[in-house]
Design a protein around this motif. Sequence first.
Motif, mmCIF file in Angstrom:
data_model
loop_
_atom_site.group_PDB
_atom_site.id
_atom_site.type_symbol
_atom_site.label_atom_id
_atom_site.label_comp_id
_atom_site.label_asym_id
_atom_site.label_seq_id
_atom_site.Cartn_x
_atom_site.Cartn_y
_atom_site.Cartn_z
ATOM 1 N N ASP A 128 0.811 -1.223 0.000
ATOM 2 C CA ASP A 128 0.000 0.000 0.000
ATOM 3 C C ASP A 128 0.839 1.265 0.000
ATOM 4 O OD1 ASP A 128 -2.274 -1.519 -0.001
ATOM 5 O OD2 ASP A 128 -2.672 -1.318 2.152
ATOM 6 N N TYR A 129 2.145 1.142 0.257
ATOM 7 C CA TYR A 129 3.002 2.325 0.324
ATOM 8 C C TYR A 129 3.413 2.736 -1.087
ATOM 9 C CZ TYR A 129 3.468 1.870 5.382
ATOM 10 O OH TYR A 129 3.208 1.816 6.739
ATOM 11 N N VAL A 130 3.084 3.998 -1.447
ATOM 12 C CA VAL A 130 3.468 4.541 -2.756
ATOM 13 C C VAL A 130 4.855 5.158 -2.647
ATOM 14 C CG1 VAL A 130 2.866 6.146 -4.596
ATOM 15 C CG2 VAL A 130 1.050 4.933 -3.348
ATOM 16 N N ASN A 131 4.973 6.173 -1.780
ATOM 17 C CA ASN A 131 6.295 6.715 -1.460
ATOM 18 C C ASN A 131 6.879 5.848 -0.345
ATOM 19 O OD1 ASN A 131 5.998 8.926 -3.260
ATOM 20 N ND2 ASN A 131 4.664 9.914 -1.751
ATOM 21 N N THR A 132 8.042 5.305 -0.574
ATOM 22 C CA THR A 132 8.596 4.318 0.356
ATOM 23 C C THR A 132 9.436 4.990 1.428
ATOM 24 O OG1 THR A 132 8.735 2.844 -1.540
ATOM 25 C CG2 THR A 132 9.777 2.108 0.487
ATOM 26 N N PRO A 133 8.906 5.104 2.659
ATOM 27 C CA PRO A 133 9.694 5.704 3.747
ATOM 28 C C PRO A 133 10.799 4.756 4.182
ATOM 29 C CG PRO A 133 7.563 4.958 4.556
ATOM 30 C CD PRO A 133 7.544 4.757 3.083
ATOM 31 N N PRO A 134 11.769 5.251 4.974
ATOM 32 C CA PRO A 134 12.934 4.437 5.344
ATOM 33 C C PRO A 134 12.585 3.097 5.983
ATOM 34 C CG PRO A 134 13.330 6.718 5.900
ATOM 35 C CD PRO A 134 11.907 6.645 5.453
ATOM 36 N N HIS A 135 11.612 3.079 6.909
ATOM 37 C CA HIS A 135 11.333 1.811 7.594
ATOM 38 C C HIS A 135 10.736 0.772 6.649
ATOM 39 C CE1 HIS A 135 7.364 3.638 7.821
ATOM 40 N NE2 HIS A 135 6.842 2.543 8.342
ATOM 41 N N ILE A 136 10.028 1.225 5.626
ATOM 42 C CA ILE A 136 9.469 0.284 4.648
ATOM 43 C C ILE A 136 10.578 -0.241 3.730
ATOM 44 C CG2 ILE A 136 7.792 -0.015 2.798
ATOM 45 C CD1 ILE A 136 6.628 0.303 5.647
ATOM 46 N N LYS A 137 11.506 0.643 3.370
ATOM 47 C CA LYS A 137 12.671 0.191 2.595
ATOM 48 C C LYS A 137 13.422 -0.900 3.366
ATOM 49 C CE LYS A 137 13.547 4.537 0.103
ATOM 50 N NZ LYS A 137 14.480 5.674 -0.065
ATOM 51 N N ALA A 138 13.608 -0.664 4.656
ATOM 52 C CA ALA A 138 14.310 -1.650 5.484
ATOM 53 C C ALA A 138 13.542 -2.967 5.531
ATOM 54 C CB ALA A 138 14.513 -1.097 6.891
ATOM 55 N N ALA A 139 12.222 -2.900 5.641
ATOM 56 C CA ALA A 139 11.396 -4.106 5.700
ATOM 57 C C ALA A 139 11.489 -4.893 4.396
ATOM 58 C CB ALA A 139 9.948 -3.739 5.997
ATOM 59 N N LEU A 140 11.441 -4.187 3.273
ATOM 60 C CA LEU A 140 11.531 -4.849 1.970
ATOM 61 C C LEU A 140 12.884 -5.528 1.786
ATOM 62 C CD1 LEU A 140 9.774 -2.109 -0.205
ATOM 63 C CD2 LEU A 140 8.846 -4.358 0.414
ATOM 64 N N ILE A 141 13.945 -4.826 2.217
ATOM 65 C CA ILE A 141 15.292 -5.419 2.123
ATOM 66 C C ILE A 141 15.378 -6.669 2.989
ATOM 67 C CG2 ILE A 141 17.735 -5.062 2.679
ATOM 68 C CD1 ILE A 141 17.277 -2.063 2.007
ATOM 69 N N ALA A 142 14.862 -6.584 4.207
ATOM 70 C CA ALA A 142 14.929 -7.725 5.132
ATOM 71 C C ALA A 142 14.136 -8.912 4.585
ATOM 72 C CB ALA A 142 14.397 -7.315 6.502
ATOM 73 N N ASN A 143 12.948 -8.663 4.071
ATOM 74 C CA ASN A 143 12.129 -9.750 3.518
ATOM 75 C C ASN A 143 12.821 -10.429 2.339
ATOM 76 O OD1 ASN A 143 10.061 -9.570 5.351
ATOM 77 N ND2 ASN A 143 8.768 -8.278 4.076
ATOM 78 N N LYS A 144 13.462 -9.611 1.512
ATOM 79 C CA LYS A 144 14.173 -10.163 0.354
ATOM 80 C C LYS A 144 15.311 -11.074 0.810
ATOM 81 C CE LYS A 144 16.423 -8.750 -3.959
ATOM 82 N NZ LYS A 144 16.832 -7.582 -4.804
ATOM 83 N N LYS A 145 16.052 -10.640 1.821
ATOM 84 C CA LYS A 145 17.173 -11.449 2.319
ATOM 85 C C LYS A 145 16.662 -12.720 3.010
ATOM 86 C CE LYS A 145 20.570 -7.708 2.780
ATOM 87 N NZ LYS A 145 21.670 -8.267 1.986
ATOM 88 N N LEU A 146 15.548 -12.633 3.718
ATOM 89 C CA LEU A 146 14.970 -13.813 4.354
ATOM 90 C C LEU A 146 14.546 -14.842 3.307
ATOM 91 C CD1 LEU A 146 12.837 -12.084 7.141
ATOM 92 C CD2 LEU A 146 14.735 -13.655 7.539
ATOM 93 N N THR A 147 13.944 -14.344 2.226
ATOM 94 C CA THR A 147 13.529 -15.235 1.140
ATOM 95 C C THR A 147 14.739 -15.930 0.527
ATOM 96 O OG1 THR A 147 11.616 -13.835 0.640
ATOM 97 C CG2 THR A 147 12.325 -15.353 -1.076
ATOM 98 N N ALA A 148 15.819 -15.171 0.343
ATOM 99 C CA ALA A 148 17.040 -15.743 -0.239
ATOM 100 C C ALA A 148 17.625 -16.833 0.650
ATOM 101 C CB ALA A 148 18.068 -14.638 -0.469
ATOM 102 N N GLN A 149 17.361 -16.742 1.964
ATOM 103 C CA GLN A 149 17.863 -17.758 2.900
ATOM 104 C C GLN A 149 16.892 -18.927 3.065
ATOM 105 O OE1 GLN A 149 18.610 -15.688 6.582
ATOM 106 N NE2 GLN A 149 20.345 -14.519 5.763
#
Length: 849
Positions: free
Chosen positions: A761-782
């Motif tokens: 739902d986030y259009v403009n991505t604030p810092p905490h959402i960027k961090a969440a997306l990065i973390a989820n991506k790394k979790l998926t890779a693991q």
Amino acid sequence: MATFNNININSGFLLTRQVQDSASGLQVTLWLKSSSGPVKLQIKHELAVFFVEHHQLEIAQGILTAQDIPLAKSQQLSLKTFAQQKVAALYFNSMRSFYRAREALKAKQIKCYEDDIRPDDRFLMERHITADITYVSDVMTKGLGDYIDGKPSNDSDKASQGYQLITQARCKRATAQSDISLTMLSIDIECSMQGQLYSIGLYACNTNTSASKDEFKRVLMIGEPQATSENYIQWLKDEKQLLQQFIVAVNGFDADILIGWNVINFDFILLQKRCDLYGIEFAIGRDGSSPNWRKNANNPEQNFIEIAGRVVLDGIDLLKSATYSFASFSLDNVAHKLLGLGKKVVDVDNRVEEITDNFNHNKPALAAYNLEDCRLVWLIFEKTQLLAFAQLRAQLTGLAIDRIGGSVAAFTNLYLPKLHRSGYIAPNMGDGDSGLVSPGGYVMDSIPGLYENVLVLDFKSLYPSIIRTFKIDPMGLIEGLEEVRALKSVKDKDGHWHQDNRLRVIKGFDGAYFSRDAHFLPDIIETLWLERDKAKLQKNAALSQAIKIIMNSFYGVLGSSGCRFFDPRLSGSITKRSHEILKKTSRWITAKGHKVIYGDTDSLFVYIGADKSKQQATKIGLELQKFINDKWQYTLQQEFKITSQLEIEFETHFTQFLMPKIRGFNTGKNAGKNTGKGQNDIGTKKRYAGIANGVMIFKGLETVRSDWTELSKDFQQELYRLVFNDEPIDEYIKMIVANLKHGHYDNKLIYQKKIRRKLSDYVNTPPHIKAALIANKKLTAQGKEQQYKHRSTIRYVITLEGVQPLEFNDSKLDYDFYVEKQLKPIADDILPFIGRDFESIAGDQLGLF
């Protein structure tokens, strides 16, 4: 238990209520806790009802007949709508018929009134029953009046379950609040990331009949028995046996209240799923039944559980209902803040891995951790009197003891029966929407500055006081407007509405007039007010807080479009009156030679001069308190012929006080101490700090905000302390900047923020959402499950490579960012008022590293 004409009259505290269709019609089931134990009351042959306008009765009956919807009966009533239309009642002997009829009539544009009130709620409400119930446990009825056919059950199967069943029960409101003690049991589960159960902890420390405490400790653990000194561990061979033994333990302990931390939406949901997986009946109800589940229509992620004869209370929800606020509602954080205790786990951030490791290699350690979580929840409930708070709220309002929020329902429970007895039925949602908009609370522009001697004068429960004083009430508005119509039909010789007639009603705002006599809400609030005063005298904090929340919620209810009594003329007559009261009071204070530097909703901040001693400041505060209260009493009697219930209190004396400017507006170095000079500056609202009785108080500033780093909070508190006490600041600022850049504070540079919406739902991505997306991506890779989503909390840092989730960060922190965004704004809020600025002090540090 009392006896009257050989009939046993009992009383109990209401735990759960339910309505269901049966072969003999609607049946209401009430579970109580009595002095002799749990009781199940069955009230049979009840009818569900809603209302239609009388002139549409025949049409409605025709629609129901055409669609073969059975109608038990219909009845013309003397009740009327707020639009003065007479109504008729339509009765149904099954919920299925009730729902079908409601939809059929609405489809044909037949308006149905009070069609959202459940028969079990109506049964209690119309008898003014909240939580304390008197009932009959004997078939004899002679001389008992309201009590008929109260039949106790002799069913041996039911008796063996440990409760009494009474069929055809008759109930009424108890004359006094019960002192029945409810028993609690704290529950917590431990499991893998995939939801496989490891162990279940149970803990209690209830008061027994001898007024001492009985501690109950048990951990059900999967695994082969191990040698351990702890005798509370019960070893079980597999998950199926674990679930079966948990059901046995819950029924054996037989608690009234089950408590935990996110216990419904995590623990009980998972327990239900695992029972379903193994084909086990999750029979934890007092009658051997399984729970009923339902979802929140507005929030599908939130679940509600109904267990026959037991109530589940979640610690997080109850703390929020009692207006507690924490940066994080994690059990570890709340226990640390309230109790000074924490979890029995080394690495809280990676506790799932540690729990799994303990399950595989150190089960006694896992058992200790599991049990401690149960105990922490119990201690939090004890410390904050959460159970007492929930009980008292139920007794005062009729809300179910486990109800989350419910201010609209509480208002309805208290108001609707009185409304019916005065000849009205309640409006539907949307009936009172006149297109008007009522403002919020009054917040005046502040005068920024660093002051000595600021007094805070606070109107005690301003909105409830306005309701009491000006007789603001839903029915009172309708009756007042009707009276005005009648009065306006009588003109004086010049064709005007005579002034004497105007005083027969009380004028509100936006065309509102209120009856002086026909109203209920002012009296409801007055009753609650007196009860709160008693609670304060008795030092009953839980009761006092419960009453305060209920009273203050009534304005919110009247101003909420989600309430059937919503009408902007009601809410506007409260908030617009509050604006008028604060503005007029401010003028009176100014005329006394003092300076009002800020006002917010119900408080005024008054600068009385730097030359006053503490004794002089207190004297001035008390004098202003008496002057204002007397002035309002006189003014309202003169203007409205009403008695003022407004009461202002001298609440706080700030010996030092800071009202910052809005960031981005320049406060020159000449903005001097104590004066608030710099008239081109714009002051903040709802943000200030000061010292009162030697204690630092922060409002709306970084110290009390969850989205700033720990370092920023430490820096603010110490810097403000130095400034307020006129101590040197240069060395402190230089030290903080230098240590920050040397990496000494890395563990205090962590941001923590809750994800308020779905990530998509986030259009403009604030810092905490960027961090969440990065973390989820790394979790998926693991090969792991994505952890960050709506309602979860992310911890992150700002590095030279941008924002990074804390758990995956291996980059160097951007120290310049933290200096510029965390330290400098805080310093620049206060330093200009003493003729200093952050850069001139820390400048030689800024370029060193």
